[in-house]
Scaffold this active site. Structure first.
Site, PDB file in Angstrom:
ATOM      1  N   LYS A 112      50.793 -68.926 -40.381  1.00 39.85           N
ATOM      2  CA  LYS A 112      51.002 -70.185 -39.667  1.00 39.85           C
ATOM      3  C   LYS A 112      50.803 -71.392 -40.567  1.00 39.85           C
ATOM      4  O   LYS A 112      51.529 -72.373 -40.466  1.00 39.85           O
ATOM      5  CB  LYS A 112      50.039 -70.283 -38.470  1.00 39.85           C
ATOM      6  CG  LYS A 112      50.424 -69.378 -37.315  1.00 39.85           C
ATOM      7  CD  LYS A 112      49.594 -69.697 -36.076  1.00 39.85           C
ATOM      8  CE  LYS A 112      49.791 -68.658 -34.986  1.00 39.85           C
ATOM      9  NZ  LYS A 112      48.849 -68.842 -33.876  1.00 39.85           N
ATOM     10  N   LYS A 195      58.784 -59.084 -35.207  1.00 40.14           N
ATOM     11  CA  LYS A 195      58.300 -58.998 -33.821  1.00 40.14           C
ATOM     12  C   LYS A 195      58.914 -60.132 -33.004  1.00 40.14           C
ATOM     13  O   LYS A 195      59.223 -61.200 -33.536  1.00 40.14           O
ATOM     14  CB  LYS A 195      56.766 -59.045 -33.778  1.00 40.14           C
ATOM     15  CG  LYS A 195      56.176 -60.399 -34.086  1.00 40.14           C
ATOM     16  CD  LYS A 195      54.685 -60.476 -33.805  1.00 40.14           C
ATOM     17  CE  LYS A 195      54.225 -61.896 -34.165  1.00 40.14           C
ATOM     18  NZ  LYS A 195      52.804 -62.108 -34.192  1.00 40.14           N
ATOM     19  N   LYS A 198      57.791 -66.582 -30.169  1.00 37.73           N
ATOM     20  CA  LYS A 198      58.356 -67.915 -29.924  1.00 37.73           C
ATOM     21  C   LYS A 198      58.691 -68.615 -31.231  1.00 37.73           C
ATOM     22  O   LYS A 198      59.656 -69.358 -31.307  1.00 37.73           O
ATOM     23  CB  LYS A 198      57.327 -68.781 -29.176  1.00 37.73           C
ATOM     24  CG  LYS A 198      57.138 -68.369 -27.754  1.00 37.73           C
ATOM     25  CD  LYS A 198      57.879 -69.289 -26.812  1.00 37.73           C
ATOM     26  CE  LYS A 198      57.656 -68.796 -25.413  1.00 37.73           C
ATOM     27  NZ  LYS A 198      58.502 -69.374 -24.412  1.00 37.73           N
TER      28      LYS A 198
HETATM   29  P1  TYM Z   1      49.183 -64.880 -27.909  1.00 41.93           P
HETATM   30  O1  TYM Z   1      49.117 -65.929 -26.859  1.00 41.93           O
HETATM   31  O2  TYM Z   1      49.935 -65.170 -29.158  1.00 41.93           O
HETATM   32  O3  TYM Z   1      49.807 -63.551 -27.291  1.00 41.93           O
HETATM   33  C1  TYM Z   1      49.334 -62.992 -26.087  1.00 41.93           C
HETATM   34  C2  TYM Z   1      49.381 -61.483 -26.183  1.00 41.93           C
HETATM   35  O4  TYM Z   1      50.722 -61.019 -26.389  1.00 41.93           O
HETATM   36  C3  TYM Z   1      50.744 -60.086 -27.452  1.00 41.93           C
HETATM   37  N1  TYM Z   1      52.057 -60.142 -28.119  1.00 41.93           N
HETATM   38  C4  TYM Z   1      52.839 -59.076 -28.366  1.00 41.93           C
HETATM   39  N2  TYM Z   1      52.675 -57.770 -28.104  1.00 41.93           N
HETATM   40  C5  TYM Z   1      53.672 -56.926 -28.470  1.00 41.93           C
HETATM   41  N3  TYM Z   1      54.818 -57.337 -29.070  1.00 41.93           N
HETATM   42  C6  TYM Z   1      55.043 -58.640 -29.352  1.00 41.93           C
HETATM   43  N4  TYM Z   1      56.173 -59.028 -29.929  1.00 41.93           N
HETATM   44  C7  TYM Z   1      54.017 -59.574 -28.992  1.00 41.93           C
HETATM   45  N5  TYM Z   1      53.891 -60.919 -29.125  1.00 41.93           N
HETATM   46  C8  TYM Z   1      52.693 -61.247 -28.584  1.00 41.93           C
HETATM   47  C9  TYM Z   1      49.619 -60.523 -28.368  1.00 41.93           C
HETATM   48  O5  TYM Z   1      49.197 -59.489 -29.214  1.00 41.93           O
HETATM   49  C10 TYM Z   1      48.559 -60.944 -27.369  1.00 41.93           C
HETATM   50  O6  TYM Z   1      47.784 -59.838 -26.951  1.00 41.93           O
HETATM   51  N6  TYM Z   1      44.781 -65.101 -30.252  1.00 41.93           N
HETATM   52  C11 TYM Z   1      45.438 -64.630 -29.051  1.00 41.93           C
HETATM   53  C12 TYM Z   1      44.811 -65.141 -27.760  1.00 41.93           C
HETATM   54  C13 TYM Z   1      43.345 -64.942 -27.613  1.00 41.93           C
HETATM   55  C14 TYM Z   1      42.679 -63.726 -27.330  1.00 41.93           C
HETATM   56  C15 TYM Z   1      41.297 -64.064 -27.219  1.00 41.93           C
HETATM   57  C16 TYM Z   1      43.100 -62.407 -27.152  1.00 41.93           C
HETATM   58  C17 TYM Z   1      42.410 -65.915 -27.678  1.00 41.93           C
HETATM   59  N7  TYM Z   1      41.177 -65.398 -27.435  1.00 41.93           N
HETATM   60  C18 TYM Z   1      40.351 -63.093 -26.955  1.00 41.93           C
HETATM   61  C19 TYM Z   1      42.135 -61.437 -26.895  1.00 41.93           C
HETATM   62  C20 TYM Z   1      40.767 -61.791 -26.794  1.00 41.93           C
HETATM   63  C21 TYM Z   1      46.880 -65.087 -29.068  1.00 41.93           C
HETATM   64  O7  TYM Z   1      47.201 -66.085 -29.663  1.00 41.93           O
HETATM   65  O8  TYM Z   1      47.712 -64.379 -28.272  1.00 41.93           O
END
Ligand code: TYM
Length: 332
Positions: A112, A195, A198
């Site tokens: 990022k 993957k 967005k």
């Molecule tokens: P975020 O908001 O980017 O994504 C949310 C969840 O979606 C999953 N994900 C995917 N899984 C499979 N294939 C894909 N192409 C794909 N794109 C996204 C992500 O793995 C995620 O589980 N840092 C985290 C949010 C967070 C969090 C936490 C998660 C903040 N605190 C505590 C677990 C525990 C994030 O940015 O997810």
């Protein structure tokens, strides 16, 4: 009941299919068997610039989508991260236990910040994974249901929990990632080597759950496959078709071998036409339910208020233990 915790960012517009299949779908299932805490991570969202009005609207939109996907406030605790101030408080302690080099090795930050440029990328973006560590440890979560891209952050969480426990005495549960192999990584429909996301996907490769169902059907039908004609799961040599089979299989509960059988001798077109229909049947009610929650913001806000109250009770207890262990003088 073992405890799970997870979070999702309040992104603009809508969740995408990767979010749903990689994470949210598991959240819905786990609320039946686990003491489940799920949150919209607005503190994480501001690690990159956000318009205040948009952030507020997107936070409600995220909560509405989670409810539409099947989270039930009677079965799980659904809340907004900034409603529970303990997240930021524990994050500070965790920041002080994290090595600078250790944080520098987080690949999501590297990706990022490379995109934004070193001077634009905020210090918040740098310590983003440490805030995630605090999120998880505050609830003494046993498991964290996420997609593959979050694995490194869960590993950091385990390291920091062990470090804290080693230095100050047993305080935190050391959590495990809960990542389903089949849906750990959903790929872009136009470029199955990356993957679905967005930021990286082109509009045609990204399935936004709240898009017009017709547009979604069109994207499925124009998904990139290969020059072969055989419908067979082979992630290495046939990544496009394999991705479509994964999506088809999870949305319908049909095993991949069964699908391979069903489409023997039929072309890619037949598979795509059917999958487009499956997708439309999935997103149409999802859009309607999301809209119903958005049309009634009072109910939505009161669900989130109750969630925050339940979450705070747990988080405050863990934080006060951590404060004590660290040696902060109690405020009398
Ligand atoms: P975020 O908001 O980017 O994504 C949310 C969840 O979606 C999953 N994900 C995917 N899984 C499979 N294939 C894909 N192409 C794909 N794109 C996204 C992500 O793995 C995620 O589980 N840092 C985290 C949010 C967070 C969090 C936490 C998660 C903040 N605190 C505590 C677990 C525990 C994030 O940015 O997810």
């Amino acid at each position: 009941r073992p405890r799970v915790l997870s979070g999702i960012q309040p992104t603009a517009g809508s969740f995408h299919l990767g979010n749903y299949l990689g994470a949210v779908r598991q959240w819905v299932a786990l609320q039946e068997s686990h003491d489940a805490f799920y949150m919209v991570v607005d503190l994480h969202a501001i690690t990159v610039p956000q318009d205040p009005a948009d952030l507020r609207a997107n936070t409600r939109l995220a909560a509405a989508q989670l409810l539409a996907a099947g989270l039930d406030p009677e079965r799980c605790t659904l809340f907004v991260q900034s409603h529970v101030p303990e997240h930021a408080q524990l994050a500070w302690i965790m920041n002080c236990l994290t090595g600078f080099g250790e944080a520098s090795r987080m690949t999501q930050f590297k990706d990022k910040s490379a995109k934004q440029g070193a001077d634009r990328a905020s210090v918040g973006l740098f310590t983003y994974p440490v805030l995630q560590v605090a999120d998880i440890l505050l609830y003494q979560a046993n498991e964290v249901p996420v997609g593959e891209d979050q694995r490194q952050h869960i590993e950091l969480t385990r390291d920091l929990a062990e470090r804290f426990n080693g230095r100050f005495g047993e305080t935190f549960t050391v959590p495990k990632p809960y990542i389903l192999k089949e849906t750990a990584k959903i790929f872009d429909l136009q470029d199955p080597s990356i993957k679905m996301s967005k930021s990286a996907s082109t509009p045609k490769g990204l399935i936004n759950l709240l898009d017009e169902p017709k547009a979604t059907a069109k994207k499925v039908k124009s998904a990139v496959t290969d020059t072969d004609t055989v419908i067979r799961y082979d992630a290495e040599h046939k990544p496009g078709i394999s991705n479509l089979l994964t999506i088809y299989s999870t949305l319908t509960g049909t095993g991949i071998p069964e699908l391979e059988e069903k489409y023997t001798g039929k072309g890619y077109g037949a598979l795509k036409t059917d999958l487009a229909e499956v997708m439309v049947d999935f997103v149409t009610p999802f859009r309607e339910r999301t809209q119903q929650y958005l049309d009634d913001p009072e109910t939505l806000d009161s669900i989130l208020a109750k969630g925050a109250e339940k979450a705070r009770a747990v988080a405050a207890e863990t934080l006060s233990q951590a404060y004590d262990r660290v040696g902060f003088l109690p405020a009398k």
